[in-house]
Design an enzyme around this catalytic site. Structure first.
Site, PDB file in Angstrom:
ATOM      1  N   ASP A  61       0.872  -1.442   0.282  1.00  0.00           N
ATOM      2  CA  ASP A  61      -0.055  -0.251   0.451  1.00  0.00           C
ATOM      3  C   ASP A  61       1.028   1.636  -0.295  1.00  0.00           C
ATOM      4  O   ASP A  61       0.982   2.148  -0.614  1.00  0.00           O
ATOM      5  CB  ASP A  61      -0.415   0.382   1.242  1.00  0.00           C
ATOM      6  CG  ASP A  61      -1.666  -1.083   1.166  1.00  0.00           C
ATOM      7  OD1 ASP A  61      -2.305  -0.942   0.333  1.00  0.00           O
ATOM      8  OD2 ASP A  61      -2.880  -1.477   2.279  1.00  0.00           O
ATOM      9  N   ASN A 175      -7.416   4.274  11.211  1.00  0.00           N
ATOM     10  CA  ASN A 175      -7.825   4.451  11.831  1.00  0.00           C
ATOM     11  C   ASN A 175      -8.946   3.259  12.108  1.00  0.00           C
ATOM     12  O   ASN A 175      -9.267   3.686  13.658  1.00  0.00           O
ATOM     13  CB  ASN A 175      -8.726   5.425  10.683  1.00  0.00           C
ATOM     14  CG  ASN A 175     -10.235   5.559  10.651  1.00  0.00           C
ATOM     15  OD1 ASN A 175     -10.795   6.448  11.914  1.00  0.00           O
ATOM     16  ND2 ASN A 175     -11.214   4.888  10.164  1.00  0.00           N
TER      17      ASN A 175
END
Length: 271
Positions: A61, A175
């Site tokens: 990522d 998150n």
């Protein structure tokens, strides 16, 4: 002339799948990614990003975020190939049939966040984030942060290790680790999530309209220094950070059918 001799023009052929002839490959420094890069370029060739029909990012990522940042001025979709550690934004690695996979891929269009960070020394730094903008304490003392939404104070003081604003695309990353909500990719909302909140002790964050302008002011930054990070761009010793959606930038990611961001976000909630 016999009517049978009149011929109507042949109908135009239906548009076929998108063609991706010119491919730009980018790879992380991981050995597996570099080896894959050599194999792909030997089979499919390579070209510059500005001349490409598609960019294929090979790695994890982090490599995808780096590729999106580097190509944000180009109207070129990005297809990720997982040869790294975390691969939420990547497709499965397979050497064969790349052009067929690209032609069948499903697009996901996302806007990044824009961070404007004001440092203690007066410097102003700007950066964009696909996943999140986070504020983190730099020392052992807890950070003290005032929160304003669209210019209106919503919390006079959050005592915490930090706080972040996350996009739907980034809601399963940092998150989620901080117990923030997973957001559907098409949701017109942002997640405002505290990191180890001490006061208010039971505050778990908030969901904000997508167009909200978030201002995070650091109280006593000279004694309780805080850094701000937009994905992988860090700015230290900040006194204030403004965060909002960057409407003028749109990234297009490509995913194999049935494995797009919407499906991944739903699947992650039942893992």
């Amino acid at each position: 002339m016999d009517e049978s001799e009149h011929h109507s023009p042949a109908p135009a052929p239906a548009p076929g799948p998108a063609r991706f002839e010119r491919i730009c490959f980018r790879a992380s420094d991981a050995p597996a990614a570099r080896a894959a890069l050599a194999r792909f370029t030997a089979i499919y060739g390579d070209c510059k990003a500005a001349e490409a029909d598609v960019i294929v990012a090979i790695g994890g990522d982090g490599m995808m975020l780096e590729t999106l940042a580097a190509s944000e001025a180009l109207d070129v979709p990005v297809y990720g190939m997982h040869r790294g550690t975390v691969g939420f934004l990547m497709n499965d690695y397979r050497l064969e049939g790349l052009r067929e996979r690209l032609a069948e891929a499903e697009p996901a269009r996302i806007n990044p966040l824009r961070m404007t960070a004001y440092r203690m020394d007066g410097e102003v730094r700007r950066a964009r984030a696909i996943n999140e903008v986070s504020l983190i304490r730099q020392r052992h003392q807890a950070a003290r942060i005032r929160i304003l939404i669209d210019g209106k104070e919503r919390m006079s003081e959050l005592v915490c290790d930090g706080v972040m604003v996350a996009t739907p695309a980034g809601s399963t990353a940092y998150n989620y680790s901080a117990h923030g909500p997973i957001l559907p990719i098409q949701a017109d909302i942002l997640a405002l999530t505290p990191i180890s909140a001490f006061r208010p002790r039971r505050w778990r964050g908030a969901l904000l309209p997508r167009d909200a302008q978030v201002t995070l002011e650091v109280s006593a930054p000279e004694h309780r220094p805080v850094s701000a990070t937009a994905d992988n761009v860090e700015v230290r010793d900040v006194r204030r950070v403004d965060v909002e959606i960057e409407r003028e930038v749109t990234h297009t990611l490509l995913f194999d059918p049935g494995h797009g961001l919407e499906e991944r976000l739903i699947r992650e909630q039942f893992a």
